[in-house]
Design an enzyme around this catalytic site. Structure first.
Site, PDB file in Angstrom:
ATOM      1  N   ASP A  65      -1.315 -18.077   2.679  1.00 54.18           N
ATOM      2  CA  ASP A  65      -2.212 -18.305   2.518  1.00 54.18           C
ATOM      3  C   ASP A  65      -2.595 -19.885   3.631  1.00 54.18           C
ATOM      4  OD1 ASP A  65       0.033 -19.719   1.347  1.00 54.18           O
ATOM      5  OD2 ASP A  65      -0.532 -20.071  -0.629  1.00 54.18           O
ATOM      6  N   LYS A  71       5.227 -14.271   1.938  1.00 52.27           N
ATOM      7  CA  LYS A  71       4.494 -14.902   0.094  1.00 52.27           C
ATOM      8  C   LYS A  71       5.979 -15.099  -0.243  1.00 52.27           C
ATOM      9  CE  LYS A  71       1.809 -17.691  -2.173  1.00 52.27           C
ATOM     10  NZ  LYS A  71       1.838 -18.843  -1.892  1.00 52.27           N
ATOM     11  N   ASP A 108      -8.764  -8.372   8.873  1.00 48.42           N
ATOM     12  CA  ASP A 108     -10.428  -9.287   8.694  1.00 48.42           C
ATOM     13  C   ASP A 108     -10.675 -10.912   9.414  1.00 48.42           C
ATOM     14  OD1 ASP A 108     -11.411  -6.756   7.824  1.00 48.42           O
ATOM     15  OD2 ASP A 108     -12.571  -7.076   6.445  1.00 48.42           O
ATOM     16  N   TYR A 132       1.010  -1.429  -0.049  1.00 50.26           N
ATOM     17  CA  TYR A 132      -0.169   0.214  -0.306  1.00 50.26           C
ATOM     18  C   TYR A 132       0.678   1.230   0.053  1.00 50.26           C
ATOM     19  CZ  TYR A 132      -4.090  -3.278   1.276  1.00 50.26           C
ATOM     20  OH  TYR A 132      -4.835  -4.590   2.414  1.00 50.26           O
ATOM     21  N   ASP A 138      -3.846  -7.064   6.309  1.00 46.42           N
ATOM     22  CA  ASP A 138      -4.751  -6.569   6.231  1.00 46.42           C
ATOM     23  C   ASP A 138      -6.063  -7.072   5.957  1.00 46.42           C
ATOM     24  OD1 ASP A 138      -7.414  -4.193   5.793  1.00 46.42           O
ATOM     25  OD2 ASP A 138      -6.413  -3.937   3.999  1.00 46.42           O
TER      26      ASP A 138
END
Ligand code: NAI
Ligand code: MG
Length: 357
Positions: free
Chosen positions: A222, A189, A250, A139, A246
């Site tokens: 993942d 990752k 959630d 970001y 982020d």
């Protein structure tokens, strides 16, 4: 008596509904403890402001915010009226970046009386914190578009990772893990992203040597998402880049019962600039204006703010009152299967704070 100056930005949608509720609770706890005072200044910045003025905040907005001790922020975004990338970058992300709030701290805790969608989990089984890098990574905002309107149209969104930025985030996460169950998971990752996230892994290994008492693990994002769903009790502290953090938070909100419960802090640990406290959730246009938004995330976020300011016992009073209200189960919001309105949930929290005095 200590006096704290708080900039309050309710923002958009349910941000405007839950922010006053959070302030009511801050006021209740201030009254009960009597050990500090809070001075609020309100700023009507957000999408309505943008539609009138062409920017999400005034030109000198950052200068206005700088002298405050903290920022108490609701939510931003009205995607039907202002494109999300304009509203988020013009206010929220701008404040995070320019005030170097490089830590985004997001606890995931299953409250008493709250039903997790995961079978058989009871309060306390889920108790982790995700430390999200908050100023660079995916970001960072670096990028651009060329050849608009042609078949060759091109968009670049560049992930930016600096050794300094990564190491300071990881070090913060290690310190936090040291104060908890002494376990830190490094989430990347780096099997697929072979430049940026291998730098991240190297930083992790280096900083880990400073904390021999903290057990470490490395996981790919993942697999980490699956682990949060399958074995959340195995997670103490996890550290991740901006976008991964982020997304994982959630998931954290979902498995702890509702996004309407999840608090968050955007922290500048050195206190060079004010830190900003906002719930994980957004402006929830689907439920705005109905008085049914759950205020607990915003109220809990207020407790995080007081804790950061050094008012630990006031912060604890708030968190205990939240635990009492959800545990008792008489005033639960619709998101938790109850019927209580935004104001009724807040009233119940305040009643418990006052009963404890
Ligand atoms: P959202 O978090 O606003 O809503 C997701 C779902 O959770 C919705 O069904 C909503 O009703 C529910 N929800 C959220 N908070 C709740 C609460 N307190 N009580 C009960 N239910 C609640 O995310 P969404 O829908 O993706 O985004 C809506 C807008 O918010 C967009 O403009 C987005 O860009 C913005 N946004 C802003 C954030 C911020 O200000 N920090 C964070 C996330 C999204
Ligand atoms: Mg988010």
């Amino acid at each position: 008596m200590k006096e704290y100056h708080i900039a309050v930005i309710p923002g958009d949608g349910i941000g405007q509904e839950v922010t006053p509720e959070g302030v009511r609770v801050l006021e209740a706890v201030r009254e009960v403890t009597g050990s500090f005072s809070l001075n609020y200044e309100y700023f009507p910045w957000g999408c309505d402001y943008y539609l009138k003025n062409g920017s999400m905040m005034p030109e000198n907005g950052m200068d206005i915010l700088r002298p405050f001790d903290a920022i108490y922020f609701g939510a931003v975004g009205l995607p039907d009226r202002v494109p999300d990338h304009v509203s988020l970058h013009g206010l929220l992300i701008r404040i995070r970046l320019e005030f170097d709030q490089y830590i985004c701290l997001r606890p995931g805790y299953l409250l008493p009386g709250v039903k997790s969608p995961l079978e058989g989990k009871k309060s306390g089984d889920i108790d982790f914190v995700i430390v999200r890098e908050n100023t660079e990574g995916e970001y960072s905002g670096a990028g651009g578009r060329c050849h608009p309107g042609t078949p060759f149209e091109l968009a670049l969104e560049t992930s930016v990772f600096t050794k300094t930025g990564v190491e300071r985030t990881i070090r913060y996460a290690f310190n936090l893990a040291q104060s908890r169950r002494k376990h830190l998971i490094c989430v990347t990752k780096s099997n697929a992203q072979r430049h940026t996230l291998t730098l991240w892994d190297e930083c992790f290994e280096r900083v880990a040597r400073e904390f021999p008492d903290v057990r470490t693990e490395r996981m790919l994002v993942d697999a980490m998402a699956a682990r949060l769903v399958l074995h959340p009790e195995s997670v103490d502290v996890a550290v991740a880049s901006n976008m991964f953090g982020d997304i994982l938070t959630d998931v954290g909100g979902a498995i702890t019962g509702s996004l309407g419960l999840s608090p968050s802090g955007n922290i500048n640990p050195e206190r060079t600039f004010p830190s900003m406290f906002e719930p994980v959730h957004g402006s929830a246009p689907d439920i705005m204006g109905q008085g049914i938004a759950d205020p607990i995330a915003m109220i809990w976020t207020g407790a995080m703010m007081l804790d950061f300011l050094g008012e630990k016992s006031a912060a604890e009073l708030i968190v205990n009152a939240i635990r009492h209200v959800t545990g008792e189960g008489r005033f639960l919001g619709r998101d938790l299967g109850g019927t209580a309105s935004t104001a009724q949930v807040t009233d119940a929290v305040i009643a418990h704070i006052k009963a404890c005095s």
